[in-house]
Design an enzyme around this catalytic site. Sequence first.
Site, PDB file in Angstrom:
ATOM      1  N   ASP A 230       0.872  -1.179   0.000  1.00  0.00           N
ATOM      2  CA  ASP A 230       0.000   0.000   0.000  1.00  0.00           C
ATOM      3  C   ASP A 230       0.907   1.227   0.000  1.00  0.00           C
ATOM      4  O   ASP A 230       2.140   1.111   0.009  1.00  0.00           O
ATOM      5  CB  ASP A 230      -0.938  -0.001   1.211  1.00  0.00           C
TER       6      ASP A 230
ATOM      7  N   HIS B  63      -3.295   2.957  -4.759  1.00  0.00           N
ATOM      8  CA  HIS B  63      -2.553   2.644  -3.528  1.00  0.00           C
ATOM      9  C   HIS B  63      -1.195   2.033  -3.868  1.00  0.00           C
ATOM     10  O   HIS B  63      -0.767   1.055  -3.249  1.00  0.00           O
ATOM     11  CB  HIS B  63      -3.362   1.689  -2.638  1.00  0.00           C
TER      12      HIS B  63
ATOM     13  N   GLU C  91     -10.348   2.445  -4.500  1.00  0.00           N
ATOM     14  CA  GLU C  91      -9.984   3.859  -4.381  1.00  0.00           C
ATOM     15  C   GLU C  91      -8.918   4.285  -5.398  1.00  0.00           C
ATOM     16  O   GLU C  91      -7.962   4.985  -5.060  1.00  0.00           O
ATOM     17  CB  GLU C  91      -9.518   4.150  -2.952  1.00  0.00           C
TER      18      GLU C  91
END
Length: 787
Positions: free
Chosen positions: A211, A286, A351
């Site tokens: 991440d 990410h 996301e």
Amino acid sequence: MIDIITSIIKRINVVFFLLIFGCQQPNQTQKIIMNNISIIPKPISEKIINGTFDLKSIKSITLKSGHIQERQAAILFQKYLSPISSVPIVKESNSLNQIIISIDNESEIEFEGYNLSVGEGANIELIATSFSGLFYGFQTFRQLCPVELEKNIKPRISDIQKCVIMDAPNFQYRGMHLDVSRHFFDVSFIKTYIDMIALHKMNVFHWHLTDDNGWRIDIKKYPELSKKSAWSVDRTDEPWKKQSPILPGEKASYGGYYTQDEIKDVVKYALDRNIMVIPEIEMPGHTSEVFAAFPNLSCKGDTIPVNPGSYWPNEDIFCAGNDQVFDFIEDVLTEVIDLFPSPYIHIGGDEAEKTNWKKCPKCQKRIKIENLKNENELQSYFIKRVEKFILSKNKKLVGWDEILEGGLAKSATVMSWRGMAGGIEAATAGHDVIMCPTSHCYFDYYQASANNSPVAFGGLVTLKKVYSFNPIPLDLDIQNHKYIIGAQGNLWTEYVQTPDRAQYRVLPRMTALSEVLWSGPGKNTYDDFYLRLKNLKKRFDFLNWVSAPGSFSINIKGELNDSLRSIKVNLSSEKPGEKIRFTLDGTNPSNESQLYERPFLIKEPKKVIAAIFSDNVPVKEYSEQSFIFHKAMGKKIRYNAIFNDRYRGAGKLSLIDGYRGTTNFGDGYWQGWKSKSLDVIIDLGKITEINKIICGFLESHSSWIFLPTKVELSFSDDSFSFSELITKEIQDGPENGKPNRIESVFKDINLNSRFIKVKAFSRKICPDWHDGSGGHVWLFADEIIIE
């Protein structure tokens, strides 16, 4: 005469006391009090047999067929019982007082199921059709045994309850997730986390390995990932969302990574405990940590140091128009696949902020060449291309529910985290689904009042809320239920820096989730679960596992009666059996205040304040809820813009049910709209005099919840033609201030009308000063009061 009778009664009581308590050995006392068992997850069938079985009497562990998996299970029993006696493992024995372990392929026991008999025929017998079943039978046996054995200590009392248990899980996928990117956790704790999963009969460890805050897996072909992408500067003494960036010349020293040998060790450790490890390698978003080592894989080509703390919006993602990105991904996944025997590879997909894709010439060229409509379809192209490679390696792709955007890869499994809607969409299309909605499964959220808890990400997911979870949505057609293969609890670690805090976050919420997934939702009562949890927590203590005390809040719920002239108020907590005292006069309850025993009625506006009392003093906190009576209560309401599935409040009457939402957005009262405006029409049933209207909103910048920019009222007698427009502008509170409830008050309206339209205009996008600048905002509303 009375004195003589009294003297005789006293003597009889003394003799009776001595007979019962004074002449007993410890094991006899244990036999008297043992008349039940306490197992979590609760088995399908439990039959108590009178009497106890003494573990000291066990002479051998017998393998019924000599199967290697029987021996594996036998070793678990042998090691666990070693503080009591050294028990040999044998292939045949006709003696009594033995543990018989059997793999019976002819049995009708389900694959992960087992039958455990304690004391029938003077033996302990465990039967299953797989090692999985034997392993879970052993976990049940552990919970029948004295807790001292968890510390390898010889127990003072070695008797266990005689019983017969038949058991099998309800869901095939029962998982726990751990994010090791925000903060790195060493192998020792990873194994402890796996032990926690095993005790709860869960069977999946979802390892979030990469991440924005760090790359945690050694990739031989790309050693720069371990050298550069695994490390950030240490800012652990600063608030997560305000951690300062790296300074010129400063060394990145915070983080770490797992060698491939360590990963192999963890995978084997998990496999020995019947746990599948699913690795997650995030893409296309990410991924900013990758650009510390390989900036050429981004759209901009800039070298980005690994970010300490919050990184949002995460616009720096893989360039979907660069074939080198896919070469890199395939090389990484090749090594990952070799390390993890799991049939699943998780590729994230959540996301993915597409700002740079919109400006990137390579990405726009890809859209044109592949005849794609937009950036959402470009993400779908990205996921499908990676899926094709994963399928070529005989693996299955798993991703967060954003992978639905632009079209879903054909064999993908979806993890539905943004509510249940994504899971419903995927299941309806015939895809397997793993449910993990924030509402019930995000264990980085608060589990009790923020005022009495270590800082958390936000939200509120109490133990009782987790236990109420049903992974199968009510809105899903019954023929598609089979696609909901299970659920998992997620632990993101923005506010979890240490192993103790990680355990505190998940225990005992994972305990509640484990019973939901094993026993099935709604099969047992919360009160019964909580009583059994008290026993299991003693085992946690012996294992040196840290568990949270949970919420001491009182759930104050009201129910409108049919005539709308009174509200029935019910008080409850997540600690059944504890005393609750309450007041109706606005004062905090004391030990002299009324004890709650049953629901009560109120017929006028009241503030209920309540608390749990222990040893005659309030525990931790007071809870309060105001009940109001007004003209819109219980009337009809039409939503021109429906609320988000994640924040439904108390349902379609939530805005006009007489209860105000608190400053906690997860209290179950608030309805939320994501980047949309509130737009409702309230039908009062007849033309009514209206003098005052109050609209309640929540402001909580840390949770991306903003006030509306303005509120607009209009009125109609027929629900079609609205007039008499009244508007009120609303000003934001202090930037990043504390959560606050704001009421927009319209006085002196002096109109007669039947229908009232209420519009609250969302600002839609986070302002520049906010951490989520450019991201979508939430608008939260509760209780529209009409007087």
